[in-house]
Design a protein around this motif. Sequence first.
Motif, mmCIF file in Angstrom:
data_model
loop_
_atom_site.group_PDB
_atom_site.id
_atom_site.type_symbol
_atom_site.label_atom_id
_atom_site.label_comp_id
_atom_site.label_asym_id
_atom_site.label_seq_id
_atom_site.Cartn_x
_atom_site.Cartn_y
_atom_site.Cartn_z
ATOM 1 N N GLN A 1 23.553 28.166 -23.379
ATOM 2 C CA GLN A 1 23.046 28.014 -22.012
ATOM 3 C C GLN A 1 22.617 26.583 -21.721
ATOM 4 O O GLN A 1 22.995 26.001 -20.689
ATOM 5 N N TYR A 2 21.839 25.986 -22.621
ATOM 6 C CA TYR A 2 21.323 24.648 -22.330
ATOM 7 C C TYR A 2 22.319 23.549 -22.663
ATOM 8 O O TYR A 2 22.196 22.428 -22.153
ATOM 9 N N ALA A 3 23.309 23.868 -23.486
ATOM 10 C CA ALA A 3 24.405 22.915 -23.642
ATOM 11 C C ALA A 3 25.092 22.698 -22.300
ATOM 12 O O ALA A 3 25.423 21.566 -21.917
ATOM 13 N N LEU A 4 25.274 23.782 -21.578
ATOM 14 C CA LEU A 4 25.911 23.683 -20.266
ATOM 15 C C LEU A 4 25.025 22.985 -19.248
ATOM 16 O O LEU A 4 25.461 22.061 -18.554
ATOM 17 N N THR A 5 23.769 23.437 -19.144
ATOM 18 C CA THR A 5 22.946 22.949 -18.046
ATOM 19 C C THR A 5 22.498 21.497 -18.221
ATOM 20 O O THR A 5 22.347 20.774 -17.236
#
Length: 435
Positions: free
Chosen positions: A266-270
Amino acid sequence: MSMPLSASQVTDAARENAVFRKVVRRVVPFLVLCYVVSYLDRVNVGFAKLQMSDDLGFSEAAYGLGAGLFFIGYFLFEVPSNLMLQRVGARTWIARIMISWGLVSAAFMFVHNEAMFYVLRFLLGAAEAGFYPGVILYCTYWFPSHRRARVIALFMSAIPVAGIFGNPLSGWIMDRFQGVNGWQGWQWMFLLEAIPALLIGVATLFYLDDSVRAAKWLTDEEKDVVERAIAEDAAHQTVHGRVRDAFREPKVWLMCLIYFCFVMGQYALTFWMPTFVESTGIEGNLAIGVLSAVPFLAALVTMNLFGRSADRRRERRWHLVVPSLMGAVGFSLAAGWAGSTALSLVALSVAAAGVLTCAPLFWSLPTAFLGGTAAAVGLAVINSVGNLAGFLSPYMIGALKDATGSTSLPMYVLALTLVVGAAAVLTTDKQTVNR
């Protein structure tokens, strides 16, 4: 073979559905708005990086470390914050969280070195700690487990919505306000995007109710319907009255592992989506912002389709495994298609649709077996431990990108992590979670 419902049962079910539709309309849109603002203030540093890193001389690893330090503050203050929410009430505590994070977020416009960047990211995490698990806990006050996956999916639609509108907005602010009053575009972005948190924080004090019984917008009969459904659902939970019981529950630690794997993606993307898009050859902050919104559109549709399906079928495990594997496939394809903007967007859309769908559906697992004080503590423990991946993920990507000059290796690592998460989901007891 199940017996057909009587006329009175059909009438009762229709009345209950009507009451919960009313609750959804009143509660959920406001919570979504709060989370849109929360998530935008949390991850707009990913857009600021496009200018700020060059202006202040940050390396990729330094940015990744600063982005991740948010989650150290989040981790340390999560459990105390959720206990305070249970003690003083959601209305007051959520308002406190939003106002404090708005003030810290605005302060980022004064960052001038790495140390200040690190300190403010830590303080932002400390300020925001408790908001997300607090809202999940708040939802258990209003919705039984068989209605919760859809509601949490609606709530977490805020993540792709923040990406859809926030990324182009951030890019536009940085381009439009560059040099105004002698400030850089990224400084204006931090200031302007902090204002909604302050305003909505004040509005929370007047809008939210701490309990079903306190809701003036429900009739006494409607309150009875909601409270009866919650009470019937609670009969299936493991209710603990002591804080330490949550730490002794093995299933809580399994949930921590599963959520950790999903948060990695999730935070890799955001945090890195603008950089991923820029690396395909796109120039201009607004163009990067518009293209960065495409994967979040795919996620918005997918997460709500899966949420509705999970509640309708009352099946939780495979509704988590499938999107987790979608995310793994998407990251793997993105690693191989890094040279093409069009193909990269397709791959990142598959990854976003999978990874962001996992997040809301995951919470139907722990809320199916946790109750009492252990629910407040257990949800906070799961969220805080899982969100340590929010520290590891951006730092890992930055360090590997500095070392290899490419984002391909980090993407393969993320894909493997999501496969581990999917395997862990299948170890859960389907009799417990499929309600």
